[in-house]
Scaffold this motif. Structure first.
Motif, mmCIF file in Angstrom:
data_model
loop_
_atom_site.group_PDB
_atom_site.id
_atom_site.type_symbol
_atom_site.label_atom_id
_atom_site.label_comp_id
_atom_site.label_asym_id
_atom_site.label_seq_id
_atom_site.Cartn_x
_atom_site.Cartn_y
_atom_site.Cartn_z
ATOM 1 N N MET B 1 0.856 -1.184 0.000
ATOM 2 C CA MET B 1 0.000 0.000 0.000
ATOM 3 C C MET B 1 0.889 1.231 0.000
ATOM 4 N N SER B 2 0.713 2.115 -1.010
ATOM 5 C CA SER B 2 1.622 3.248 -1.141
ATOM 6 C C SER B 2 1.104 4.493 -0.414
ATOM 7 N N THR B 3 -0.217 4.622 -0.307
ATOM 8 C CA THR B 3 -0.757 5.802 0.374
ATOM 9 C C THR B 3 -1.805 5.372 1.394
ATOM 10 N N ALA B 4 -2.028 6.236 2.395
ATOM 11 C CA ALA B 4 -3.038 5.939 3.408
ATOM 12 C C ALA B 4 -4.414 5.912 2.751
ATOM 13 N N PRO B 5 -5.303 5.039 3.240
ATOM 14 C CA PRO B 5 -6.623 4.935 2.615
ATOM 15 C C PRO B 5 -7.469 6.195 2.835
ATOM 16 N N THR B 6 -8.155 6.613 1.809
ATOM 17 C CA THR B 6 -9.137 7.685 1.948
ATOM 18 C C THR B 6 -10.429 7.215 1.295
ATOM 19 N N ILE B 7 -11.540 7.693 1.842
ATOM 20 C CA ILE B 7 -12.837 7.240 1.337
ATOM 21 C C ILE B 7 -13.029 7.724 -0.101
ATOM 22 N N GLY B 8 -13.466 6.818 -0.937
ATOM 23 C CA GLY B 8 -13.678 7.156 -2.350
ATOM 24 C C GLY B 8 -12.495 6.794 -3.225
ATOM 25 N N MET B 9 -11.374 6.434 -2.578
ATOM 26 C CA MET B 9 -10.169 6.102 -3.343
ATOM 27 C C MET B 9 -10.322 4.730 -4.018
ATOM 28 N N ALA B 10 -9.975 4.677 -5.300
ATOM 29 C CA ALA B 10 -9.996 3.406 -6.021
ATOM 30 C C ALA B 10 -8.649 2.713 -5.854
ATOM 31 N N ILE B 11 -8.671 1.408 -5.652
ATOM 32 C CA ILE B 11 -7.411 0.656 -5.559
ATOM 33 C C ILE B 11 -7.008 0.213 -6.967
ATOM 34 N N PRO B 12 -5.726 -0.109 -7.188
ATOM 35 C CA PRO B 12 -5.302 -0.520 -8.528
ATOM 36 C C PRO B 12 -6.080 -1.749 -9.017
ATOM 37 N N GLU B 13 -6.493 -1.700 -10.284
ATOM 38 C CA GLU B 13 -7.268 -2.805 -10.848
ATOM 39 C C GLU B 13 -6.341 -3.920 -11.323
ATOM 40 N N ARG B 14 -6.918 -5.092 -11.499
ATOM 41 C CA ARG B 14 -6.139 -6.230 -11.997
ATOM 42 C C ARG B 14 -6.967 -6.956 -13.047
ATOM 43 N N ILE B 100 -12.610 2.318 -1.745
ATOM 44 C CA ILE B 100 -12.727 2.363 -0.280
ATOM 45 C C ILE B 100 -13.995 3.117 0.113
ATOM 46 N N THR B 101 -14.812 2.461 0.958
ATOM 47 C CA THR B 101 -16.065 3.099 1.368
ATOM 48 C C THR B 101 -16.060 3.502 2.838
ATOM 49 N N ALA B 102 -15.149 2.946 3.624
ATOM 50 C CA ALA B 102 -15.066 3.334 5.037
ATOM 51 C C ALA B 102 -13.659 3.050 5.542
ATOM 52 N N TYR B 103 -13.199 3.890 6.462
ATOM 53 C CA TYR B 103 -11.887 3.666 7.067
ATOM 54 C C TYR B 103 -11.892 4.250 8.477
ATOM 55 N N ASP B 104 -11.536 3.415 9.444
ATOM 56 C CA ASP B 104 -11.460 3.852 10.835
ATOM 57 C C ASP B 104 -9.990 3.820 11.250
ATOM 58 N N GLU B 105 -9.428 5.012 11.363
ATOM 59 C CA GLU B 105 -7.987 5.113 11.630
ATOM 60 C C GLU B 105 -7.620 4.504 12.983
ATOM 61 N N SER B 106 -8.542 4.579 13.949
ATOM 62 C CA SER B 106 -8.204 4.110 15.295
ATOM 63 C C SER B 106 -8.116 2.583 15.370
ATOM 64 N N THR B 107 -8.940 1.900 14.581
ATOM 65 C CA THR B 107 -8.911 0.431 14.610
ATOM 66 C C THR B 107 -8.178 -0.157 13.404
ATOM 67 N N GLY B 108 -7.951 0.653 12.381
ATOM 68 C CA GLY B 108 -7.342 0.158 11.156
ATOM 69 C C GLY B 108 -8.321 -0.575 10.259
ATOM 70 N N GLN B 109 -9.602 -0.563 10.637
ATOM 71 C CA GLN B 109 -10.615 -1.266 9.852
ATOM 72 C C GLN B 109 -10.955 -0.499 8.578
ATOM 73 N N VAL B 110 -10.873 -1.192 7.454
ATOM 74 C CA VAL B 110 -11.176 -0.556 6.176
ATOM 75 C C VAL B 110 -12.194 -1.417 5.428
ATOM 76 N N THR B 111 -13.140 -0.757 4.751
ATOM 77 C CA THR B 111 -14.173 -1.460 3.987
ATOM 78 C C THR B 111 -14.083 -1.024 2.530
ATOM 79 N N LEU B 112 -14.176 -1.981 1.638
ATOM 80 C CA LEU B 112 -14.107 -1.661 0.210
ATOM 81 C C LEU B 112 -15.267 -2.306 -0.532
ATOM 82 N N GLU B 113 -15.824 -1.557 -1.478
ATOM 83 C CA GLU B 113 -16.765 -2.150 -2.429
ATOM 84 C C GLU B 113 -15.939 -2.682 -3.573
#
Lengths: 151, 137
Positions: B1-14, B100-113
């Protein structure tokens, strides 16, 4: 209320399969990783199993003469449903703990629900199977709920 | 992972090209003998498919992989919900991706569609992946 599902079919809810215990090998992990187009070294070398590897580990190994003519294994957990054409299904999986070579894992499958809904082109039957995978310390490794739809 | 997650960010496609050899190896690794995956006359003439059907759980695997590659050693997938809505066929090139649809910095929990789509941009396999960042900065 239900028109399609007889009491006999519904009586299968709660039925549980015999627990199955399998060992995880590095070679099986490597084969799974290659076959799924994986490109991460830790999986290709078999150091740890990729997520969803439990499908490979617990897909039933059925003798050839017990497969149906279309090559499918008959799930002994399920009753004979009045609808048989399978539609898209869904999975809901929780990963509790990584899987590594040398792990002995035990899977138990339970038929947790059967219900009927009206679809656009006729009735649909839904059923849910819960698979729980535990290690030899009885710690949960993977839980997987599969929902399948028949029309 | 090159950058911190932000909501709305698309991850690289494969992209994955669905070829016969891979389908055979995948289904053999499961012990899945379903003819629609390898028997062309059966798949087309008996079941009425336009070609050999790509195994549904393989597309589920690709949903995991696209997130897992983005996570690298910085996190671990903790759960997924997905469904196989439309089939893919041998010869198709499909694309897996997610947002990325949700990210909780305190728990590190991230949700992606997440999705696997075909060349006509039809979503074949939609899903939601949850992951936990273990090396949150």
């Amino acid at each position: 209320m239900s028109s399609l599902l007889s009491e006999d079919v519904l009586s299968h809810i709660g039925k549980q399969s015999e627990p199955r215990r399998e060992i995880v090998t590095r070679r099986d992990i490597r084969k799974y990783a290659v076959a799924t187009d994986n490109r991460q070294a830790k999986y290709l070398e078999g150091d740890v199993a990729p997520p969803l590897f439990h499908l490979h580990l617990f897909w039933e190994v059925v003798p050839l003469d017990e497969l149906s003519p279309d090559g499918v294994s008959i799930d002994s957990l399920l009753p004979k449903f009045p609808l048989e054409k399978a539609m898209a299904g869904g999975l809901d999986i929780t990963y509790h703990k990584p899987i590594k070579p040398g792990d002995w894992l035990t899977a138990t499958r339970t038929l947790t629900d059967i219900y009927e809904k009206a679809g656009r082109s006729g009735p649909l039957i839904f059923y849910e199977v819960l698979m729980e995978v535990r290690d030899d310390d009885n710690k949960m490794v993977v839980t997987e709920k599969t929902t399948r739809i028949l029309r | 992972m090159s950058t911190a997650p932000t909501i709305g960010m698309a991850i690289p496609e494969r992209q994955h090209y669905c070829n016969e050899v891979q389908q055979m190896l995948y289904n053999a690794s499961l012990w899945n003998g379903h003819r629609i995956h390898f028997d062309m006359p059966y798949a087309t003439e008996v079941e009425g498919y336009p070609g050999l059907v790509v195994a549904g759980p393989l597309m589920g695997d690709w949903l995991h992989q696209v997130v897992d590659e983005w996570l690298g050693d910085a996190g671990i997938i903790t759960g997924i919900e997905y469904s196989n809505r439309i089939a893919a066929y041998v010869g198709d090139t499909v694309t897996a991706g997610g947002t990325i649809t949700a990210y909780d910095e305190s728990t590190g929990q991230v949700t992606l569609e997440v999705f696997v789509k075909n060349e006509r941009d039809e979503i074949l396999t939609p899903g939601v992946v949850t992951a936990r960042l273990t090396l949150a900065s």
